[in-house]
Write an enzyme that holds these catalytic residues in place. Structure first.
Site, PDB file in Angstrom:
ATOM      1  N   ASP A 165       1.788 -16.039   6.367  1.00 33.82           N
ATOM      2  CA  ASP A 165       1.675 -17.439   5.965  1.00 33.82           C
ATOM      3  C   ASP A 165       1.474 -17.559   4.524  1.00 33.82           C
ATOM      4  O   ASP A 165       1.900 -18.687   4.092  1.00 33.82           O
ATOM      5  CB  ASP A 165      -0.012 -17.523   6.644  1.00 33.82           C
ATOM      6  CG  ASP A 165       0.192 -17.458   8.052  1.00 33.82           C
ATOM      7  OD1 ASP A 165       1.211 -17.692   8.666  1.00 33.82           O
ATOM      8  OD2 ASP A 165      -0.972 -17.496   8.654  1.00 33.82           O
TER       9      ASP A 165
ATOM     10  N   ALA B 126       3.084  -0.845   4.848  1.00 35.16           N
ATOM     11  CA  ALA B 126       2.487  -0.919   6.057  1.00 35.16           C
ATOM     12  C   ALA B 126       2.091  -2.107   6.694  1.00 35.16           C
ATOM     13  O   ALA B 126       2.024  -2.602   7.851  1.00 35.16           O
ATOM     14  CB  ALA B 126       1.429   0.136   6.339  1.00 35.16           C
TER      15      ALA B 126
ATOM     16  N   PRO C  79       0.735  -1.349  -0.071  1.00 34.44           N
ATOM     17  CA  PRO C  79      -0.131  -0.058   0.027  1.00 34.44           C
ATOM     18  C   PRO C  79       0.972   1.225   0.099  1.00 34.44           C
ATOM     19  O   PRO C  79       1.874   1.315   0.727  1.00 34.44           O
ATOM     20  CB  PRO C  79      -0.576  -0.073   1.244  1.00 34.44           C
ATOM     21  CG  PRO C  79      -0.413  -1.195   2.169  1.00 34.44           C
ATOM     22  CD  PRO C  79       0.437  -2.077   1.299  1.00 34.44           C
ATOM     23  N   ASN C  80       0.235   2.298  -0.802  1.00 30.18           N
ATOM     24  CA  ASN C  80       0.930   3.598  -0.854  1.00 30.18           C
ATOM     25  C   ASN C  80       2.159   3.573  -1.725  1.00 30.18           C
ATOM     26  O   ASN C  80       2.903   4.783  -1.758  1.00 30.18           O
ATOM     27  CB  ASN C  80       0.836   4.290   0.496  1.00 30.18           C
ATOM     28  CG  ASN C  80      -0.374   4.269   1.222  1.00 30.18           C
ATOM     29  OD1 ASN C  80      -1.324   4.766   0.654  1.00 30.18           O
ATOM     30  ND2 ASN C  80      -0.116   3.593   2.389  1.00 30.18           N
TER      31      ASN C  80
ATOM     32  N   ARG D   8      13.087   4.878  12.724  1.00 30.59           N
ATOM     33  CA  ARG D   8      11.647   5.439  12.512  1.00 30.59           C
ATOM     34  C   ARG D   8      10.959   5.019  13.799  1.00 30.59           C
ATOM     35  O   ARG D   8      11.451   4.310  14.620  1.00 30.59           O
ATOM     36  CB  ARG D   8      10.888   5.027  11.224  1.00 30.59           C
ATOM     37  CG  ARG D   8      11.998   5.506  10.178  1.00 30.59           C
ATOM     38  CD  ARG D   8      11.034   5.315   8.691  1.00 30.59           C
ATOM     39  NE  ARG D   8       9.951   6.081   8.828  1.00 30.59           N
ATOM     40  CZ  ARG D   8       8.908   5.942   7.549  1.00 30.59           C
ATOM     41  NH1 ARG D   8       9.231   5.165   6.844  1.00 30.59           N
ATOM     42  NH2 ARG D   8       8.033   6.702   7.759  1.00 30.59           N
TER      43      ARG D   8
ATOM     44  N   ARG E 101       4.079  10.998  -1.939  1.00 31.97           N
ATOM     45  CA  ARG E 101       4.216  10.625  -0.595  1.00 31.97           C
ATOM     46  C   ARG E 101       5.265  10.803  -0.019  1.00 31.97           C
ATOM     47  O   ARG E 101       6.517  10.541  -0.399  1.00 31.97           O
ATOM     48  CB  ARG E 101       3.722   9.529  -0.562  1.00 31.97           C
ATOM     49  CG  ARG E 101       4.925   8.261   0.074  1.00 31.97           C
ATOM     50  CD  ARG E 101       4.301   6.844  -0.058  1.00 31.97           C
ATOM     51  NE  ARG E 101       4.045   6.658   1.593  1.00 31.97           N
ATOM     52  CZ  ARG E 101       4.268   5.325   1.868  1.00 31.97           C
ATOM     53  NH1 ARG E 101       4.896   4.262   1.075  1.00 31.97           N
ATOM     54  NH2 ARG E 101       4.144   4.895   3.135  1.00 31.97           N
TER      55      ARG E 101
ATOM     56  N   GLU F  53      12.596  -9.405   1.721  1.00 33.89           N
ATOM     57  CA  GLU F  53      11.929  -8.187   2.486  1.00 33.89           C
ATOM     58  C   GLU F  53      12.924  -6.982   2.026  1.00 33.89           C
ATOM     59  O   GLU F  53      13.943  -6.800   2.325  1.00 33.89           O
ATOM     60  CB  GLU F  53      11.732  -8.282   3.780  1.00 33.89           C
ATOM     61  CG  GLU F  53      11.218  -6.945   4.687  1.00 33.89           C
ATOM     62  CD  GLU F  53      11.114  -7.313   6.059  1.00 33.89           C
ATOM     63  OE1 GLU F  53      11.840  -8.217   6.688  1.00 33.89           O
ATOM     64  OE2 GLU F  53      10.637  -6.520   6.660  1.00 33.89           O
TER      65      GLU F  53
ATOM     66  N   ASN G   3       7.999  -5.763  -0.622  1.00 37.57           N
ATOM     67  CA  ASN G   3       8.159  -4.481   0.088  1.00 37.57           C
ATOM     68  C   ASN G   3       6.516  -4.396   0.443  1.00 37.57           C
ATOM     69  O   ASN G   3       5.854  -3.580  -0.052  1.00 37.57           O
ATOM     70  CB  ASN G   3       8.400  -3.034  -0.425  1.00 37.57           C
ATOM     71  CG  ASN G   3       8.239  -1.922   0.527  1.00 37.57           C
ATOM     72  OD1 ASN G   3       7.933  -2.109   1.598  1.00 37.57           O
ATOM     73  ND2 ASN G   3       9.022  -0.782   0.103  1.00 37.57           N
TER      74      ASN G   3
ATOM     75  N   TYR H  48      10.765   9.334   1.376  1.00 34.72           N
ATOM     76  CA  TYR H  48      10.701   8.089   0.086  1.00 34.72           C
ATOM     77  C   TYR H  48      11.303   8.832  -1.054  1.00 34.72           C
ATOM     78  O   TYR H  48      11.485   7.785  -1.936  1.00 34.72           O
ATOM     79  CB  TYR H  48       9.384   7.695  -0.175  1.00 34.72           C
ATOM     80  CG  TYR H  48       8.931   7.057   1.252  1.00 34.72           C
ATOM     81  CD1 TYR H  48       9.361   5.863   1.669  1.00 34.72           C
ATOM     82  CD2 TYR H  48       7.932   7.593   1.850  1.00 34.72           C
ATOM     83  CE1 TYR H  48       8.838   5.359   2.669  1.00 34.72           C
ATOM     84  CE2 TYR H  48       7.199   6.941   2.893  1.00 34.72           C
ATOM     85  CZ  TYR H  48       7.736   5.808   3.427  1.00 34.72           C
ATOM     86  OH  TYR H  48       7.377   4.976   4.442  1.00 34.72           O
TER      87      TYR H  48
ATOM     88  N   HIS I 220       4.180  -4.525   9.036  1.00 34.71           N
ATOM     89  CA  HIS I 220       4.003  -4.458  10.592  1.00 34.71           C
ATOM     90  C   HIS I 220       2.838  -4.977  11.383  1.00 34.71           C
ATOM     91  O   HIS I 220       2.712  -4.951  12.477  1.00 34.71           O
ATOM     92  CB  HIS I 220       4.060  -2.850  11.107  1.00 34.71           C
ATOM     93  CG  HIS I 220       5.497  -2.374  10.259  1.00 34.71           C
ATOM     94  ND1 HIS I 220       6.610  -2.528  10.139  1.00 34.71           N
ATOM     95  CD2 HIS I 220       5.367  -1.002   9.302  1.00 34.71           C
ATOM     96  CE1 HIS I 220       7.267  -1.942   9.304  1.00 34.71           C
ATOM     97  NE2 HIS I 220       6.451  -0.965   8.902  1.00 34.71           N
TER      98      HIS I 220
ATOM     99  N   HIS J 165      12.715  -2.550   2.260  1.00 34.16           N
ATOM    100  CA  HIS J 165      12.100  -1.159   2.633  1.00 34.16           C
ATOM    101  C   HIS J 165      12.910  -0.334   2.177  1.00 34.16           C
ATOM    102  O   HIS J 165      14.273   0.020   2.205  1.00 34.16           O
ATOM    103  CB  HIS J 165      12.071  -1.104   4.093  1.00 34.16           C
ATOM    104  CG  HIS J 165      10.993  -2.121   4.586  1.00 34.16           C
ATOM    105  ND1 HIS J 165       9.659  -2.231   4.578  1.00 34.16           N
ATOM    106  CD2 HIS J 165      11.525  -3.304   5.447  1.00 34.16           C
ATOM    107  CE1 HIS J 165       9.210  -3.245   5.126  1.00 34.16           C
ATOM    108  NE2 HIS J 165      10.485  -4.090   5.636  1.00 34.16           N
TER     109      HIS J 165
HETATM  110  C1  DQA Z   1       8.182   1.088   3.896  1.00 35.66           C
HETATM  111  C2  DQA Z   1       8.458   1.334   5.337  1.00 35.66           C
HETATM  112  C3  DQA Z   1       6.851   0.943   5.948  1.00 35.66           C
HETATM  113  O1  DQA Z   1       7.022   1.267   7.693  1.00 35.66           O
HETATM  114  C4  DQA Z   1       6.048   1.989   5.365  1.00 35.66           C
HETATM  115  O2  DQA Z   1       4.755   1.801   6.080  1.00 35.66           O
HETATM  116  C5  DQA Z   1       5.842   2.053   4.095  1.00 35.66           C
HETATM  117  C6  DQA Z   1       7.251   1.712   3.255  1.00 35.66           C
HETATM  118  C7  DQA Z   1       9.490   1.323   3.216  1.00 35.66           C
HETATM  119  O3  DQA Z   1       9.790   1.126   1.987  1.00 35.66           O
HETATM  120  O4  DQA Z   1      10.407   2.278   3.753  1.00 35.66           O
HETATM  121  O5  DQA Z   1       4.574   2.208   3.383  1.00 35.66           O
HETATM  122  O6  DQA Z   1       8.025  -0.069   3.804  1.00 35.66           O
END
Ligand code: DQA
Length: 146
Positions: A87, A77, A10-11, A107, A18, A98, A74, A23, A80, A100
């Site tokens: 799963d 959110a 998401p996002n 953070r 954003r 993973e 990635n 970012y 977390h 980020h």
């Molecule tokens: C993120 C870090 C996450 O905590 C956050 O919710 C994101 C982006 C990152 O790429 O740094 O949406 O995964």
């Protein structure tokens, strides 16, 4: 050729708009282009999936079964919060990394937990778009081992 699926949560489609101080100013399509170029250098076939919906991400992971040799994820959110993504990754057993963009270690406390980490061979954070490239390198290295 090794096939890698790059999943963004998401996002991540809002990159460039954003919180650019966290970012950066590059967009999601810039990210796709950057990773595609790196993939061709690495001799890796890459596909992309982005969704703002947890269940759609679970579906994408399940559909990767038998089709992809590695996943770069990635979960944004959902990192977390989501046991469902953990799963799903465990269900398919596809080697996953993973990623980020930001360094989540620096953070908020609520970002310090990652459910998916348990199902991933590595975690890369705080390296911007290069983290995705490094993740593909890790997966390629793993494939050569086996
Ligand atoms: C993120 C870090 C996450 O905590 C956050 O919710 C994101 C982006 C990152 O790429 O740094 O949406 O995964």
């Amino acid at each position: 050729m090794m096939k890698i699926l790059v999943i963004n949560g998401p996002n991540i489609n809002m990159l460039g708009i954003r919180e650019p101080e966290i970012y950066g100013k590059a967009t999601y399509s810039d990210l796709v282009e950057y990773v595609e170029k790196a993939a061709s250098r690495l001799n890796v076939e890459v596909a992309f999936f982005q969704s703002n919906h947890e269940g759609s991400m679970v579906d994408a992971i399940q559909e990767a079964y038998g089709k992809f040799d590695g996943i770069v994820i990635n979960p944004a959110a959902y990192t977390h919060t989501s046991v469902a993504l953990l799963d799903a990754l465990k269900s398919v057993g596809i080697p996953s990394v993973e990623v980020h963009i930001s360094d989540v270690r620096q953070r908020e406390d609520f970002r310090q937990v990652s459910f998916v980490r348990d199902a991933c061979v590595a975690t890369i954070m705080g390296k911007g778009f290069d983290g995705y490239v490094e993740a593909m390198e890790v997966l390629r290295g793993k494939q050569k081992e086996s």
